[in-house]
Design an enzyme around this catalytic site. Structure first.
Site, short mmCIF file in Angstrom:
data_model
loop_
_atom_site.label_atom_id
_atom_site.label_comp_id
_atom_site.label_asym_id
_atom_site.label_seq_id
_atom_site.Cartn_x
_atom_site.Cartn_y
_atom_site.Cartn_z
N ASP A 179 62.88 36.22 22.62
CA ASP A 179 63.19 35.65 23.77
C ASP A 179 62.91 34.32 24.06
OD1 ASP A 179 64.17 38.29 24.65
OD2 ASP A 179 62.40 38.69 25.74
N LYS A 183 62.53 35.89 33.50
CA LYS A 183 63.83 36.16 33.19
C LYS A 183 64.08 37.68 33.55
CE LYS A 183 63.50 38.94 29.31
NZ LYS A 183 64.02 40.44 29.19
#
Length: 290
Positions: A143, A11
């Site tokens: 995350d 990401k």
């Protein structure tokens, strides 16, 4: 089914805001995260009951001897958590082939954990929902829930409160990881001690995503950690100057660093930027939103 292979994307942070502190001492975050086509490859194989083993390999296939393969590894912990939560007695062999640089702010370990959770759900046909997988992921790291969901998301709290956003307009990311890394705890301590001069405008970013306006998305890319890290590592200014000079429409550090990305609209521009960086930086990648 005896085995399965999962490709778990890294990401980047299109926007990252630190809003304050939560009970328990964690920081309250508002982030817009974007999954990209830079993948960790995770192979899962059923093994006899009680057997849980992990191997990690570098991108060239060689064993990564410097990466722990026991409970210190998030992928191992994800496998153990899933098997226990699902009441599965069978064991599993986990093989992770690394492609995403570590200590880069790109969630490589979280991607591994999420890939293990998603992959084991498919391998053992447990039929867990996405919210159930995210709830397991939340126990592993902030995350991990985003890495389960992927795409483009608003992430709040510690990162576990997710809201899907419209897909990122078509574009290309150039990501470079300098040799230095950043201590995340030290960075959070430092951000508490400085004045944040400019903060992201999440409403403007969301509006740009809804309209599919890449230029407006690019104008609203902002990470409050970026100037704090850059003040200590002026090398990031050099990288950004190359991004600017060769046609990037936006650039910013991702997460707590030290990877920095540029947004470009054409592959030819991305190729030129990579060519200018590759002699000094071995970890340079071209990828797209996914």
């Amino acid at each position: 089914m005896q085995s399965i292979t999962i490709h778990a994307p890294a990401k980047v942070n299109l926007a990252l805001e630190v809003c304050g502190l939560l009970p328990g001492g964690f920081h309250d975050l508002d982030m817009i995260m974007q999954a990209v086509t830079l993948y960790e490859t995770i192979r899962l194989e059923k093994r006899p009951a009680g057997e849980l083993t992990l191997e990690c390999r570098a991108a060239d296939g060689t064993l990564a001897a410097d990466i722990p393969t026991d409970a210190r590894n998030l992928a191992w912990r994800a496998a153990r958590l899933f098997l226990d939560a699902a009441g599965i007695a069978d064991g599993v062999f986990v093989s992770v082939t690394k492609a995403v640089p570590s200590q880069a702010g790109m969630a490589d370990g979280s991607a591994d954990a999420a890939g293990v959770l998603v992959g084991l759900d498919l391998l053992f046909e447990t039929g867990m929902t996405v919210p159930q997988l995210c709830a397991l992921g939340e126990q592993l790291g902030s995350d991990v829930p985003f890495c389960v969901v992927g795409g483009t998301c608003m992430c709040e709290g510690r990162g576990e409160k997710l809201r899907k956003l419209p897909n990122m307009p078509d574009c290309i990311f150039v990501v470079v990881k300098p040799e230095f890394s950043v201590s995340t705890p030290a960075l959070y301590k430092k951000i508490d001690e400085v004045t944040i001069a400019k903060r992201p405008n999440h409403m403007a970013m969301e509006s740009a995503l809804i309209s599919g306006d890449l230029d407006q998305v690019a104008k609203n890319v902002l990470n409050v950690f970026d100037p704090v890290v850059t003040a200590d590592h002026l090398e990031l200014n050099y990288i950004k100057s190359l991004f600017h000079q060769y046609g990037a429409i936006s650039y910013q550090m991702t997460g707590s660093g030290s990877a920095t990305f540029a947004i470009v609209s054409e592959f030819e521009v991305a190729a030129v930027i990579c060519n200018m960086l590759k002699d000094n930086y071995p970890d340079v990648f071209i990828c797209k939103p996914v």
